[in-house]
Design a protein around this motif. Sequence first.
Motif, PDB file in Angstrom:
ATOM      1  N   PHE A  90       0.664  -1.421  -0.081  1.00  0.00           N
ATOM      2  CA  PHE A  90      -0.329   0.363  -0.142  1.00  0.00           C
ATOM      3  C   PHE A  90       1.401   1.299   0.452  1.00  0.00           C
ATOM      4  O   PHE A  90       2.106   1.058   0.619  1.00  0.00           O
ATOM      5  CB  PHE A  90      -1.055   0.069   0.833  1.00  0.00           C
ATOM      6  N   GLU A  91       0.672   2.793  -0.675  1.00  0.00           N
ATOM      7  CA  GLU A  91       1.186   3.544  -0.736  1.00  0.00           C
ATOM      8  C   GLU A  91       0.274   4.508  -0.110  1.00  0.00           C
ATOM      9  O   GLU A  91      -1.526   4.464  -0.215  1.00  0.00           O
ATOM     10  CB  GLU A  91       1.461   3.622  -2.162  1.00  0.00           C
ATOM     11  N   PRO A  92       1.287   5.613   0.539  1.00  0.00           N
ATOM     12  CA  PRO A  92       2.873   5.955   0.843  1.00  0.00           C
ATOM     13  C   PRO A  92       2.352   5.486   1.447  1.00  0.00           C
ATOM     14  O   PRO A  92       3.481   5.580   1.763  1.00  0.00           O
ATOM     15  CB  PRO A  92       2.121   7.255   0.176  1.00  0.00           C
ATOM     16  N   ASN A  93       1.717   4.829   2.753  1.00  0.00           N
ATOM     17  CA  ASN A  93       2.864   4.614   3.641  1.00  0.00           C
ATOM     18  C   ASN A  93       3.552   3.653   3.946  1.00  0.00           C
ATOM     19  O   ASN A  93       4.223   2.884   4.618  1.00  0.00           O
ATOM     20  CB  ASN A  93       2.151   4.652   5.393  1.00  0.00           C
ATOM     21  N   GLY A  94       3.483   2.441   2.761  1.00  0.00           N
ATOM     22  CA  GLY A  94       4.362   1.441   2.735  1.00  0.00           C
ATOM     23  C   GLY A  94       4.135   0.625   3.120  1.00  0.00           C
ATOM     24  O   GLY A  94       4.665  -0.676   3.074  1.00  0.00           O
ATOM     25  N   GLY A  95       2.374   0.464   3.897  1.00  0.00           N
ATOM     26  CA  GLY A  95       1.561  -0.912   4.347  1.00  0.00           C
ATOM     27  C   GLY A  95       1.604  -2.103   3.643  1.00  0.00           C
ATOM     28  O   GLY A  95       2.231  -1.866   2.249  1.00  0.00           O
ATOM     29  N   SER A 111      -0.031  -4.649   7.797  1.00  0.00           N
ATOM     30  CA  SER A 111       1.810  -3.690   8.096  1.00  0.00           C
ATOM     31  C   SER A 111       1.409  -2.752   8.574  1.00  0.00           C
ATOM     32  O   SER A 111       0.718  -1.709   7.379  1.00  0.00           O
ATOM     33  CB  SER A 111       2.967  -4.198   8.207  1.00  0.00           C
ATOM     34  N   TRP A 112       1.707  -1.454   9.376  1.00  0.00           N
ATOM     35  CA  TRP A 112       1.632  -0.323   9.786  1.00  0.00           C
ATOM     36  C   TRP A 112       2.964   0.358   9.530  1.00  0.00           C
ATOM     37  O   TRP A 112       3.085   0.161  11.037  1.00  0.00           O
ATOM     38  CB  TRP A 112       0.504  -0.282  10.248  1.00  0.00           C
ATOM     39  N   PRO A 113       3.704   0.108   8.558  1.00  0.00           N
ATOM     40  CA  PRO A 113       4.770   0.592   9.145  1.00  0.00           C
ATOM     41  C   PRO A 113       5.519   2.061  10.032  1.00  0.00           C
ATOM     42  O   PRO A 113       5.889   2.321  10.662  1.00  0.00           O
ATOM     43  CB  PRO A 113       5.974   0.759   7.544  1.00  0.00           C
ATOM     44  N   GLU A 114       3.905   2.735   9.385  1.00  0.00           N
ATOM     45  CA  GLU A 114       4.072   4.334   9.935  1.00  0.00           C
ATOM     46  C   GLU A 114       4.109   4.314  11.585  1.00  0.00           C
ATOM     47  O   GLU A 114       4.202   4.879  12.088  1.00  0.00           O
ATOM     48  CB  GLU A 114       2.803   5.512   9.050  1.00  0.00           C
ATOM     49  N   ARG A 115       3.478   2.819  11.907  1.00  0.00           N
ATOM     50  CA  ARG A 115       3.099   3.329  13.732  1.00  0.00           C
ATOM     51  C   ARG A 115       3.928   1.468  14.576  1.00  0.00           C
ATOM     52  O   ARG A 115       3.266   1.475  15.372  1.00  0.00           O
ATOM     53  CB  ARG A 115       2.169   2.661  13.581  1.00  0.00           C
TER      54      ARG A 115
END
Length: 157
Positions: A90-95, A111-115
């Motif tokens: 997923f963009e833009p967060n890269g999940g 995944s939620w890489p921003e978290r």
Amino acid sequence: MVDDALFQLGMDSARLNTAQTEEEVTTRPYVPECNDHFIERDGVVCAGEHLIIDLFDAERLDDLPFIERTLIECVRAAGATLLHIHLHPFEPNGGVSGVAVLAESHISIHSWPERAYAALDVFMCGKAQPRRCVDVLKAAFRPGRIEVKELLRGQGA
């Protein structure tokens, strides 16, 4: 689009019939010689062990090739059989969301890489050992904290 996704998962022939009604379910005793891949854990007969795994303060949750290799390593460590793997970035967060479909059931990740957080489901029946995936996930994603909850699915079936 849903039909395409179902086709990719080999479920194109399965269609939901809204006219279907709930049928009476009969239970049968556990028969160890039966090849239905039910298991017994701590004296409980069930369809399989389902682990709900939360990774907090984890790393590399936006690295799709790394996540794929990690899920494949989980399958190997658990002694399971990989049928298909599909991951979607997923963009833009890269999940990343995806699933490894197994002969013994599945492993899924969101995944939620921003978290620095990831939610995984590991469900396996038969002789597979899903708990072995926990060590693989710890080594790969180096979470600051990990929570594992266990469900024994299909008790009484």
